[in-house]
Each structure stands twice: as C-alpha cells, then as structure tokens.
Design a protein around this motif. Structure first.
Motif, short mmCIF file in Angstrom:
data_model
loop_
_atom_site.label_atom_id
_atom_site.label_comp_id
_atom_site.label_asym_id
_atom_site.label_seq_id
_atom_site.Cartn_x
_atom_site.Cartn_y
_atom_site.Cartn_z
N LYS A 146 -12.18 -10.52 3.98
CA LYS A 146 -11.56 -11.53 4.83
C LYS A 146 -12.33 -12.83 4.67
N PHE A 160 -6.89 -12.79 2.89
CA PHE A 160 -7.43 -11.48 2.57
C PHE A 160 -7.34 -11.24 1.07
N THR A 199 1.09 -5.24 2.74
CA THR A 199 -0.27 -5.63 3.12
C THR A 199 -0.31 -7.12 3.42
N GLN A 234 -12.30 0.12 0.63
CA GLN A 234 -10.96 0.67 0.70
C GLN A 234 -10.87 1.90 -0.20
N ASN A 259 0.87 -1.17 0.00
CA ASN A 259 0.00 0.00 0.00
C ASN A 259 0.91 1.22 0.00
N LEU A 316 -2.58 -8.97 1.90
CA LEU A 316 -3.39 -9.47 0.79
C LEU A 316 -2.74 -10.71 0.18
N LYS A 333 -11.75 -4.87 0.65
CA LYS A 333 -10.89 -5.88 1.27
C LYS A 333 -11.81 -6.91 1.91
N LEU A 337 -8.39 -8.51 -2.20
CA LEU A 337 -8.81 -7.16 -2.60
C LEU A 337 -9.55 -7.35 -3.91
#
Length: 159
Positions: free
Chosen positions: A89, A108, A71, A142, A16, A73, A87, A110
């Motif tokens: 989970k 996770f 991140t 996000q 990020n 991710l 995002k 995105l």
C-alpha cells in the motif's frame, strides 16, 4: 447534427481466482489443494474463462474455481528471480497548486520479492521514478501461486 453516443473505454482489472483441485502429495496420496492465482481481465466472465484455459493448459483436472474477486491492485510488478508476492500500500501525495492543498490517494501494488525488505526496496526504487510524494504504509505477504498478465500468457489454440 446528431452525434453518436460515446461510451467509456473498458478498464482492465486484476482478479484474484481461488481454485480447489486434487494433487498428488510427495507420499503418493491425493490431497485437496486450495490455491490462488492473480490475472487481469475486463470482466468476471473473461477472468473465469482465462482461469479455466490456464488450468487446463497446465493439466490440472478436475478443478473447481471457488471464488473470483476483483482486486484493488493498480499495478503488478514481477521480477523473474522471485516467487514470493507482496501487496504494498502506497499513499501518494499530490499538490493542487490552484487551491494550495495537498491530496492523498492510496495505491496498491503487487510485487514479487524475496522478503518484506526486498519488496520495500523494489517499491522504493519503482516509486522514485515517479515525480510525486509517496509513503509506503504497508507490505503484506500474499499466498499467490502465480500471476498471469494477459500480455505474458496466451492460450494455445487447438488446430
């Protein structure tokens, strides 16, 4: 016989990147913009280098990269018709048949989607392709401006 040392393969991560720059407002005055971008790289240095190349290629100057964070991710899923990022989970459940126990691990994602419901449906469709139990435990909007997977973006080389 001596074997040469073996080293692990470097793992690519999603980073990020928060960027601050001046941008003209619709009224014609300059205002400070703070935006975040997601990109994949192997190291912080590579992430910073790519972010600088991306910003310069888009004509954003002057700018300051204020923060780069790795991140958690595991996957980024882009749909061309959606600009909102969520995002998600996902709790994955696997069974260790030798021990007869269940194990849960969080992942996770995105994902680009129109809204939370659309994100849920897209993740559900994606996860149904995998032969493992799962539960979508959270979906959070996000404020990501753009995602730059290295496979989709290469810097223009000056000739």
């Amino acid at each position: 016989m001596n074997k040469p040392p073996t080293f692990g393969v470097m793992k690519k991560h999603w980073f990020n990147c928060k960027v601050s720059y001046m941008k003209l407002n619709p009224e014609g005055t300059e205002g400070k913009k703070n935006e975040q971008f997601i990109l994949d790289a192997y190291t912080y240095t590579e992430a910073e280098t790519r972010m600088v190349e991306i910003l310069e290629s888009q004509g954003i100057r002057p700018f300051e990269i204020t923060k780069i964070t790795k991140t958690n991710l595991t996957e980024v899923i882009r749909f061309a018709d959606c600009d909102n990022w969520f995002k998600v989970k996902v709790a994955l459940t696997t069974v260790d048949e030798s021990k007869g126990t269940e194990k849960e691990a969080n992942q996770f994602l995105l994902i680009s989607a129109e809204d939370v419901k659309d994100a849920f449906e897209k993740v559900k469709t994606h996860m149904n392709k995998i032969q493992v139990g799962y539960l979508i435990t959270s979906i959070i909007y996000q404020k990501v401006v753009e995602v730059f997977p290295i496979e989709e973006w290469m810097p223009e080389k000056a000739s």
